[in-house]
Design an enzyme around this catalytic site. Structure first.
Site, PDB file in Angstrom:
ATOM      1  N   TRP A 102       0.872  -1.184   0.000  1.00 32.01           N
ATOM      2  CA  TRP A 102       0.000   0.000   0.000  1.00 32.01           C
ATOM      3  C   TRP A 102       0.917   1.244   0.000  1.00 32.01           C
ATOM      4  CZ3 TRP A 102      -1.919   2.786   4.796  1.00 32.01           C
ATOM      5  CH2 TRP A 102      -2.961   3.663   4.490  1.00 32.01           C
TER       6      TRP A 102
ATOM      7  N   ASP B 128      -0.237  -5.491   9.367  1.00 29.45           N
ATOM      8  CA  ASP B 128      -1.324  -4.564   9.047  1.00 29.45           C
ATOM      9  C   ASP B 128      -2.489  -5.414   8.554  1.00 29.45           C
ATOM     10  OD1 ASP B 128      -3.000  -2.558   8.251  1.00 29.45           O
ATOM     11  OD2 ASP B 128      -1.637  -1.675   6.775  1.00 29.45           O
TER      12      ASP B 128
ATOM     13  N   ALA C 285      -6.197  -5.081   7.492  1.00 28.97           N
ATOM     14  CA  ALA C 285      -7.227  -4.085   7.169  1.00 28.97           C
ATOM     15  C   ALA C 285      -8.439  -4.700   6.482  1.00 28.97           C
ATOM     16  CB  ALA C 285      -6.624  -3.006   6.265  1.00 28.97           C
TER      17      ALA C 285
ATOM     18  N   LYS D 286     -13.170  -1.347   6.464  1.00 29.12           N
ATOM     19  CA  LYS D 286     -13.743  -2.144   5.385  1.00 29.12           C
ATOM     20  C   LYS D 286     -14.733  -3.177   5.935  1.00 29.12           C
ATOM     21  CE  LYS D 286     -10.201  -0.085   3.699  1.00 29.12           C
ATOM     22  NZ  LYS D 286      -9.669   0.601   2.572  1.00 29.12           N
TER      23      LYS D 286
HETATM   24  C1  LMR Z   1      -6.933   1.740  -0.579  1.00 26.16           C
HETATM   25  O1  LMR Z   1      -5.878   1.089  -0.531  1.00 26.16           O
HETATM   26  O2  LMR Z   1      -7.461   2.071  -1.642  1.00 26.16           O
HETATM   27  C2  LMR Z   1      -7.616   2.131   0.692  1.00 26.16           C
HETATM   28  O3  LMR Z   1      -6.938   1.609   1.789  1.00 26.16           O
HETATM   29  C3  LMR Z   1      -7.877   3.583   0.792  1.00 26.16           C
HETATM   30  C4  LMR Z   1      -6.645   4.379   1.060  1.00 26.16           C
HETATM   31  O4  LMR Z   1      -6.658   5.098   2.059  1.00 26.16           O
HETATM   32  O5  LMR Z   1      -5.680   4.328   0.305  1.00 26.16           O
END
Ligand code: LMR
Length: 394
Positions: free
Chosen positions: A127, A208, A210, A243
């Protein structure tokens, strides 16, 4: 003072959100930001959340401060959800945070304050905000290989080879499940092998998580976290309720520090609570209280579980339908890996130019690294997206 500011580098996910909003083509398809959507394209408030909010509205008599660490009922509920019975509560320090990102930030700050010379290992890819926060805090960062573009699966050998260099005290960031952006998962055996490596070297996992419940199931998705919690004396966890409870804008998250014993837990608890104080004083309570209310009430928990199961099964069905449509369009299994990925995301193997062509010529929005949010697809958009992918990517 503002004249001297240089514009910060835009996050690619947020940039894409803005581009999508500005696109006036009615046929546009948003497969960018990680938000769950129903088959008719909505992101509704979950029924269990609405009911919990109603109860809170009826019974809450004060909005006065709770405590620096947040509501202990929320910590326990989330601890049970993620760790099951694998971690003795006397070793678990916890703070509520503004969303999962708040927890990531607090853990990285804890690392900077306690182990400034250690290295944070982040999967490549990951991410984008993991790297952005780590760089903002000036942490020492190294990447480890994770995804094999050729097979569309985990690059296990690359990962193990890169992590062979970890040192005592380093932190290794893992995605608990539903790897963002790749969709490629670790098996239970991979987690055990990683646990053995961390145990041998004295490095610390930072998980992490999520998307618990979006992959295979609530317990299945927490299996890796539980394996490491059982194998290792110290584990750090950042968890999000954005989520799986659909609480995106309410910012409900939690940071856990599993310590080797009660005394160390007390020190970790004090350090985390003090980080909350320095950064924003008290954490937000509303979303956390909703989660606490749902998880401590069997009826609400059952409603939530049913809704979450429907979301997960919908995403799995979408994956199967897209894979099938791509097979029909290409006459090959080239995109077969999409069906084995889990969670919202998959890397589709598109170059930046191909991502741009999808956007410009087909009004299909995926993130620049080729990440597709499968939950953004609908039965109506699958044929169009499959056709475009087959045309642009093959
Ligand atoms: C994503 O990866 O699209 C989500 O976790 C939203 C974000 O905050 O980036």
């Amino acid at each position: 003072m503002f004249d001297t500011l240089t514009p910060p580098e835009a996050d690619k996910i947020l940039k894409l959100m803005a581009m999508f909003a500005a696109d006036e083509r009615p046929e546009k398809v948003d497969l960018g930001v990680g938000v769950y959507r129903t088959p008719d394209g909505r992101t509704p408030v979950m029924k269990a959340v609405k009911q919990a909010e109603e109860r809170i509205w009826q019974s809450q008599e004060s909005k006065s401060y709770v405590g620096l660490a947040g509501d202990p009922g929320f910590h326990h509920a989330m601890g049970d959800l993620i760790l099951g019975d694998t971690a003795d509560p006397t070793r678990v320090a916890a703070i509520a945070t503004p969303g999962g990102t708040g927890a990531v930030r607090q853990i990285m700050e804890l690392m900077r304050n306690t182990s400034p010379d250690a290295t944070l290992w982040i999967s490549d890819p990951s991410w984008p905000n993991h790297m952005a926060i780590a760089q903002y805090l000036r942490l020492n960062v190294r990447r480890y290989r994770y995804y094999d573009v050729e097979t569309g699966g985990l690059d296990r050998d690359g990962m193990m080879a890169d992590l062979a260099s970890i040192q005592r005290g380093d932190l290794v960031l893992f995605h608990g499940c539903c790897h963002n952006p790749s969709g490629a998962e670790l098996t239970a055996q991979d987690w055990r092998d990683l646990g053995a490596l961390l145990d041998r070297t004295g490095a610390i996992p930072f998980i992490d998580i999520a998307y618990q419940g979006f992959g295979e199931g609530l317990d299945e998705d927490a299996e890796g976290t539980r394996i490491l919690a059982q194998m290792l004396p110290e584990v750090l966890i950042a968890a999000s309720c954005s989520k799986n409870f659909g609480l995106y804008r309410d910012r409900a998250g939690v940071a856990f520090a599993l310590a080797s014993g009660e005394e160390a837990k007390g020190k970790a608890q004090a350090a985390l609570a003090s980080l909350n104080r320095q950064n924003y004083s008290f954490p937000p309570d509303h979303g956390a209280r909703v989660v606490d209310t749902i998880l401590h009430d069997p009826e609400l928990a059952a409603t939530w579980w049913t809704e979450l199961t429907a979301m997960r099964e919908g995403m799995l069905a979408t994956r199967a339908a897209l894979t099938q449509a791509l097979q029909a369009e290409t006459g090959s299994d080239r995109f077969g890996f999409l069906a084995s990925h889990r969670g919202m995301f998959s890397l589709i193997g598109a170059t930046p130019d191909q991502v741009e062509t999808l956007r410009n010529d087909h009004a299909i929005y995926v993130v620049g690294d080729g990440r597709m949010n499968v939950a953004g697809l609908t039965p109506a958009s699958i044929p169009k997206v499959a056709k475009a992918l087959a045309q642009v990517l093959t």
